[in-house]
Design an enzyme around this catalytic site. Structure first.
Site, PDB file in Angstrom:
ATOM      1  N   ASP A  11      48.395 -73.516  40.805  1.00 59.01           N
ATOM      2  CA  ASP A  11      48.757 -73.162  42.117  1.00 59.01           C
ATOM      3  C   ASP A  11      49.524 -74.884  42.315  1.00 59.01           C
ATOM      4  OD1 ASP A  11      48.324 -70.820  42.463  1.00 59.01           O
ATOM      5  OD2 ASP A  11      46.333 -71.347  43.751  1.00 59.01           O
ATOM      6  N   ASP A 130      49.944 -57.429  44.803  1.00 53.38           N
ATOM      7  CA  ASP A 130      48.506 -57.757  45.277  1.00 53.38           C
ATOM      8  C   ASP A 130      48.096 -56.287  45.797  1.00 53.38           C
ATOM      9  OD1 ASP A 130      48.919 -60.159  44.592  1.00 53.38           O
ATOM     10  OD2 ASP A 130      49.519 -60.746  46.713  1.00 53.38           O
TER      11      ASP A 130
END
Lengths: 250, 192
Positions: A11, A130
């Site tokens: 990230d 997702d």
């Protein structure tokens, strides 16, 4: 034989890795390139860089980082986070990314998958999905998991494959962060239905979890972030162990 | 000087990055005199075969490339363009390697994406590389196995992972994305 891939995910925020990292020997723990190079050395098969910063000139900062990554990293890498147009994709690919990952933008406008695929080839289009289990059904969520799209996971994944998506990065929100293992059933269901590779994400906590992923599902790859960051699972040990179970691993 | 054939098709930059990491200077060019003068030539490519062949013809590289005498390495689409023809857009190609390029039947996932090993015949290109080593592949079309095949990969069916005919070499995989083993292969080519 085609190998199952292990993919660490980083990230990135404003050009730096976000999650705390305690690797020894890395002077600047926040430098994504140093961390990525370490992963390459340890046997990562690909790397995903997910930009989670929310600034206005985001494209410029991510592109300059992508250029640096491309000059130093010797394996394929994917860049995702806020890519919402053909122009965004083009900028990141021309900066040197092998693949781009799109999520919410593809849900808002599915033709985007087709447009990027036609222009740069389907091999560079990763569509991140997702999903969350609601009343025994897996549903797609967008906007970082905040918005229920009411799309069924299986329907959306079939559509991605039909529109020219090259790979599906499937994250189970129920499993993400739990370290209790991947969502095996839905991962396998989707991997059997689509004709493109499925990368499983969310829930990896141990070597055993990857073993189950590759023995009980048709997933092509497993992705994880924190267990590699915090060295709870070491890449090299993971790959060596999986080989002992006759799983095809590089 | 190492020349990279620049005909407006993808991934040239990643090949150039790989050379830079090895400390090798290279030049992107589509000029006949510069290509003829180069010590070695790399012919990269990603994308659609018939689009790429049109570009090659546009730059009149279709008559030049077959006459090159120094070592030439085609990578991925570059390798496929050195074959006789391609089913992708049903285009004639440059006709160096005596084989044709076909589309995978989608019995397994297509494109063939990821790390795979090859059955290697003896070739200076694969010095120090074994049939246990993996390279990174990503392609939906493949060159059939032929007498020029120097490495075979098996995915859906056996296909040419690498080809060689006199000074021409071609690899279906991406050495520039195949970690150390890929760098080794590029180095082997540069040492020819």
């Amino acid at each position: 034989m085609l190998k199952k891939r292990i993919i660490p995910c980083l990230d990135i925020q404003n050009g730096r890795t976000v999650k705390g990292i305690n690797f020894e020997g890395i002077r600047d723990a926040g430098d994504p390139i140093e961390l990525a190079k370490r992963y390459v050395k340890e046997g990562a098969d690909e790397i995903v860089f997910l930009d989670i910063s929310a600034t206005n000139d985001k494209r410029k900062t991510i592109c300059s980082l992508v250029e640096k990554i491309a000059s130093e990293i010797t394996i394929p890498f994917t860049v995702g986070g806020g890519i919402s147009s053909l122009e965004d994709a083009q900028a990141v690919i021309q900066a040197g990314a092998d693949k781009i990952s799109i999520n919410s933008a593809a849900i808002r406008r599915p033709e985007l998958i087709q447009e990027i695929s036609n222009r740069f080839g389907k091999q560079c289009v990763v569509v991140a999905v997702d999903i969350k289990k609601i009343n025994e059904d897996w549903i797609v969520f967008s906007n970082g998991g905040r918005l229920n799209t009411e799309l069924r996971a299986i329907d959306w994944c079939k559509k991605i494959s039909r529109l020219g998506g090259g790979e599906i990065l499937l994250t189970s929100m129920n499993n993400d962060g739990t370290k209790a293992g991947f969502a095996l059933e839905i991962t396998d269901q989707i991997a059997r239905i689509v004709s493109i590779p499925v990368i499983a994400s969310g829930g990896a906590g141990s070597i055993e979890d990857f073993k189950l992923l590759f023995t009980q599902t048709k997933a092509s790859a497993g992705l994880a972030a924190s267990i590699f960051h915090y060295q709870e699972v070491e890449l090299q040990a993971l790959k060596n162990e999986l080989k002992t179970f006759q799983i095809p691993i590089r | 000087m190492i020349a990279l054939i620049d005909y407006g098709a993808g991934n040239i930059r990643s090949v150039q990055n790989a050379l830079t990491r090895l400390g090798i200077e290279s030049k992107l060019t589509n000029q006949a005199d510069e290509l003829r003068a180069a010590d070695k030539i790399i012919f990269p490519g990603v994308g659609d075969a018939s689009f790429a062949m049109n570009q090659i013809r546009e730059y009149q590289l279709d008559t030049l490339i077959p006459t090159l005498t120094q070592p030439v390495l085609g990578i991925c689409l570059g390798m496929q363009l050195l074959c006789n023809s391609s089913e992708e857009g049903t285009t004639d190609a440059l006709g160096i390697f005596n084989t044709s390029v076909k589309e995978f039947q989608p019995i397994l996932n297509v494109p063939h994406t990821g790390w795979n090993s090859c059955e290697i015949k003896s070739s200076p290109l694969f010095n120090g590389i074994s049939s246990d080593d993996d390279f990174y592949f990503v392609h939906s079309f493949y060159a059939e196995v032929c007498t020029d095949t120097i490495a075979t990969c098996d995915y859906i069916e056996p296909f040419s992972a690498a080809l060689q005919k006199s000074n021409f070499f071609g690899v279906q995989f991406h050495p520039e994305k195949s970690a150390e083993i890929g760098s080794k292969l590029i180095q082997n080519f540069l040492e020819l």
